[in-house]
Design an enzyme around this catalytic site. Structure first.
Site, PDB file in Angstrom:
ATOM      1  CD  GLU A   1     -77.907  11.471  76.399  1.00  0.00           C
ATOM      2  OE1 GLU A   1     -76.691  11.484  76.660  1.00  0.00           O
ATOM      3  OE2 GLU A   1     -78.371  11.808  75.305  1.00  0.00           O
TER       4      GLU A   1
ATOM      5  CB  CYS B   1     -72.059  11.680  82.201  1.00  0.00           C
ATOM      6  SG  CYS B   1     -72.854  13.149  81.549  1.00  0.00           S
TER       7      CYS B   1
HETATM    8  P1  NAD Z   1     -78.089   5.136  88.248  1.00  0.00           P
HETATM    9  O1  NAD Z   1     -78.058   4.366  86.977  1.00  0.00           O
HETATM   10  O2  NAD Z   1     -77.809   4.415  89.501  1.00  0.00           O
HETATM   11  O3  NAD Z   1     -79.527   5.808  88.451  1.00  0.00           O
HETATM   12  C1  NAD Z   1     -80.117   6.611  87.442  1.00  0.00           C
HETATM   13  C2  NAD Z   1     -81.625   6.570  87.623  1.00  0.00           C
HETATM   14  O4  NAD Z   1     -82.082   5.227  87.439  1.00  0.00           O
HETATM   15  C3  NAD Z   1     -82.104   6.995  89.011  1.00  0.00           C
HETATM   16  O5  NAD Z   1     -83.332   7.655  88.880  1.00  0.00           O
HETATM   17  C4  NAD Z   1     -82.281   5.665  89.724  1.00  0.00           C
HETATM   18  O6  NAD Z   1     -83.214   5.719  90.789  1.00  0.00           O
HETATM   19  C5  NAD Z   1     -82.804   4.800  88.585  1.00  0.00           C
HETATM   20  N1  NAD Z   1     -82.571   3.376  88.783  1.00  0.00           N
HETATM   21  C6  NAD Z   1     -81.577   2.779  89.492  1.00  0.00           C
HETATM   22  N2  NAD Z   1     -81.712   1.430  89.415  1.00  0.00           N
HETATM   23  C7  NAD Z   1     -82.800   1.179  88.657  1.00  0.00           C
HETATM   24  C8  NAD Z   1     -83.458  -0.010  88.225  1.00  0.00           C
HETATM   25  N3  NAD Z   1     -83.002  -1.214  88.554  1.00  0.00           N
HETATM   26  N4  NAD Z   1     -84.543   0.107  87.449  1.00  0.00           N
HETATM   27  C9  NAD Z   1     -85.004   1.321  87.100  1.00  0.00           C
HETATM   28  N5  NAD Z   1     -84.437   2.482  87.475  1.00  0.00           N
HETATM   29  C10 NAD Z   1     -83.345   2.418  88.240  1.00  0.00           C
HETATM   30  O7  NAD Z   1     -77.122   6.378  88.032  1.00  0.00           O
HETATM   31  P2  NAD Z   1     -76.754   7.531  89.079  1.00  0.00           P
HETATM   32  O8  NAD Z   1     -75.792   6.981  90.075  1.00  0.00           O
HETATM   33  O9  NAD Z   1     -78.000   8.202  89.560  1.00  0.00           O
HETATM   34  O10 NAD Z   1     -76.025   8.578  88.113  1.00  0.00           O
HETATM   35  C11 NAD Z   1     -74.702   8.464  87.752  1.00  0.00           C
HETATM   36  C12 NAD Z   1     -74.559   7.840  86.375  1.00  0.00           C
HETATM   37  O11 NAD Z   1     -75.317   8.565  85.439  1.00  0.00           O
HETATM   38  C13 NAD Z   1     -73.121   7.873  85.868  1.00  0.00           C
HETATM   39  O12 NAD Z   1     -72.814   6.656  85.243  1.00  0.00           O
HETATM   40  C14 NAD Z   1     -73.144   9.014  84.871  1.00  0.00           C
HETATM   41  O13 NAD Z   1     -72.149   8.956  83.882  1.00  0.00           O
HETATM   42  C15 NAD Z   1     -74.511   8.875  84.303  1.00  0.00           C
HETATM   43  N6  NAD Z   1     -74.937  10.126  83.688  1.00  0.00           N
HETATM   44  C16 NAD Z   1     -75.002  10.182  82.338  1.00  0.00           C
HETATM   45  C17 NAD Z   1     -75.355  11.375  81.720  1.00  0.00           C
HETATM   46  C18 NAD Z   1     -75.429  11.479  80.220  1.00  0.00           C
HETATM   47  O14 NAD Z   1     -75.998  12.451  79.743  1.00  0.00           O
HETATM   48  N7  NAD Z   1     -74.899  10.539  79.464  1.00  0.00           N
HETATM   49  C19 NAD Z   1     -75.662  12.502  82.494  1.00  0.00           C
HETATM   50  C20 NAD Z   1     -75.595  12.406  83.877  1.00  0.00           C
HETATM   51  C21 NAD Z   1     -75.231  11.201  84.470  1.00  0.00           C
END
Ligand code: NAD
Length: 490
Positions: A262, A296
């Site tokens: 997602e 999102c």
């Molecule tokens: P992010 O990708 O920075 O982090 C998401 C998760 O991944 C967190 O738990 C983070 O600690 C982990 N993470 C970060 N880097 C990583 C790595 N290198 N390896 C493994 N895990 C890692 O996203 P965010 O800033 O927490 O959230 C915002 C983003 O999430 C936006 O792009 C938003 O659109 C998206 N989002 C999507 C949905 C959906 O249902 N499509 C819902 C909510 C948020």
């Protein structure tokens, strides 16, 4: 003592009482502490012990050991545990709302709505747990019997973002457990408290030891890599940015781990010339400002027919002018702070860029508190189509307006992005709205409404917004795989 008022009667929730829900109070910090910060003030709410790759490996070992027992647990039992968790979540809504508000900075109204939405996933998947998919029939050549069953895919690694600290967690845990999988959850380091509180209430509801574990870490890369490399982990369910999603898909390829992704969005919000402008503005406020634009599904670009652009903009400005931006602890607050200062700076840079390129600020930004990470909501007109504000995911309370005239332009503009999560169409002609909605490469389209999330409907994106769907029937299927038994002589 820090307090947060909640509910109509303004029940005061003390920080200590809310933290007690996480079971974290009194845990020792063994040198790897994670500060959980209040975005409204920058103050540290609490410090949690951080987990590392070894802790993640142990959690996956425990989930592997618990898998046979949980997979063999009768679906009705799994269902009743989830139903109990649903009730517990609603019973604790005040405290959970406070936790969400404190650690993510969202207004208490948004936080309360999130708890209700999050609890619905526990209820929905409690109901789905007892409706197993399967098929029994005669093979076309008549020589054998076909038996198809849905089996739990195995141990699941669940990775969630900070913007919906409760709902993104239950949208994964509930279907995983309903399907008979065991799981290790890694919540965002910014918002681990709500995840711990949900782990706690699921334990109280009867989830056995080892079936669900939460690893809290600031070393996301190594911890998630360890989970993906663990021999028992067969599923990755990730919600977060498209960039991190791509990295994890590459890693998951090594062991061909089943992935549900997602990812980010860049939702177009289309207003046609024949739209009811009043309801388009109500929809725009909902689609743009929920969680201060950090969703999102947030409307990222307003694509408005030139004939109604002035009327729509003026009405939206009136709504933005009436907003109150302030601490979530103030019941009058509509919009809280953004998650951190970096988010504010990133968005301000994009706004400055379009202003330099000729865009016009249509509203007078409301005053915001100086401490914390606040950004006043802004509406910008005459925004270049190719600016970062339009092309990238903004994730904040800024509404860029782009006008169009030819119907052909609208589909081109709406689809001119790598993303395809949500979209919105407002038109007085339902047939036209449906035609436009179907032409948009978005997994979810709101037709004359600014909200698309519903636990009973498939949530997810097309193109680089993701793979697979959560919620609905699809949500539990994501944690199952089909097995076909070809039976002779039945
Ligand atoms: P992010 O990708 O920075 O982090 C998401 C998760 O991944 C967190 O738990 C983070 O600690 C982990 N993470 C970060 N880097 C990583 C790595 N290198 N390896 C493994 N895990 C890692 O996203 P965010 O800033 O927490 O959230 C915002 C983003 O999430 C936006 O792009 C938003 O659109 C998206 N989002 C999507 C949905 C959906 O249902 N499509 C819902 C909510 C948020």
């Amino acid at each position: 003592m820090s307090t947060i008022p909640l509910a109509a009667a303004d029940t005061l929730v003390r920080l200590d009482d809310a933290l007690a829900l996480t079971g974290a109070r009194g845990r020792s910090v063994a040198g790897r502490g994670i500060d959980v910060v209040d975005p409204a003030t920058g103050a540290v709410l609490t410090t949690l012990p951080g987990d590392d790759a070894d802790d993640a490996r142990r959690a996956a070992d425990a989930a592997a050991a618990a898998l046979p027992g949980w997979a063999a647990t009768p679906p009705r039992t799994r269902s009743e545990i989830l139903a109990t968790a649903h009730r517990l979540m609603l019973d604790r809504a005040d405290g959970l709302t406070a936790l969400v508000s404190w650690e993510s900075g969202k207004s208490r109204a948004d936080a309360r709505a999130e708890i209700t939405y999050a609890a619905e996933f526990l209820r929905w998947f409690a109901e789905e747990a007892v409706r197993p998919e399967g098929h029994f029939g005669t093979a076309p050549d008549g020589l054998s019997t076909t038996v198809v069953t849905a089996q739990p895919v195995g141990v699941a690694a669940l990775v969630t973002p900070w913007n919906f600290p409760a709902a993104m967690v239950t949208r994964k845990i509930a279907p995983a457990l309903a399907a008979g999988c065991t799981a290790v959850l890694k919540p965002a380091a910014e918002t681990p408290l709500t995840a711990l509180a949900i782990e706690g209430l699921l334990g109280e509801a009867g989830v056995p030891d080892g079936v669900l574990q939460v690893v809290v870490t600031s070393a996301a890369g190594p911890v998630v890599a360890t989970l993906l490399d663990h021999p028992a982990v067969r599923k990755l369910s990730f919600t977060g940015s498209t960039g991190v999603g791509r990295l994890l898909l590459r890693h998951a390829a090594d062991r061909v781990v089943n992935c549900s992704m997602e990812l980010g969005g860049n939702a177009p919000f289309v207003v046609c010339a024949d739209a009811d402008i009043e309801s388009a503005v109500v929809g725009a406020v909902a689609a743009k400002l929920r969680n201060a634009g950090q969703a999102c599904t947030a409307a990222n670009r307003f694509l408005v027919h030139a004939d109604v652009a002035d009327e729509f903009t003026d009405a939206l400005v009136r709504e933005f002018d009436a907003l109150s931006v302030g601490p979530p602890s103030d019941p009058a607050t509509d919009l809280g702070p953004l998650i951190d200062r970096r988010a504010v700076e990133r968005i301000q840079e994009r706004v400055d860029d379009v202003l330099e390129r000729g865009a016009v600020l249509a509203n007078r930004p409301v005053p915001v508190p100086q401490a914390g990470s606040y950004l006043a909501p802004m509406i910008l007109r005459d925004v270049p189509e190719d600016s970062a504000l339009v092309v990238k995911e903004t994730f904040g309370p800024v509404a860029p307006i782009v006008t169009w005239r030819e119907p052909d332009d609208i589909v081109r503009l709406a689809n001119s992005t790598e993303y395809g999560l949500a979209g919105y169409v407002f038109s007085g002609d339902t047939a036209q709205a449906l035609r436009l909605g179907r032409a948009m490469r978005c997994g979810m389209v709101g037709i004359n409404r600014g909200v698309v999330s519903d636990p009973a409907a498939p949530f997810g994106g097309m193109r680089q917004s993701g793979l697979g769907r959560e919620g609905a029937r699809d949500g539990i299927r994501a944690f199952q795989e089909s097995q076909f038994l070809s039976v002779a002589g039945l």
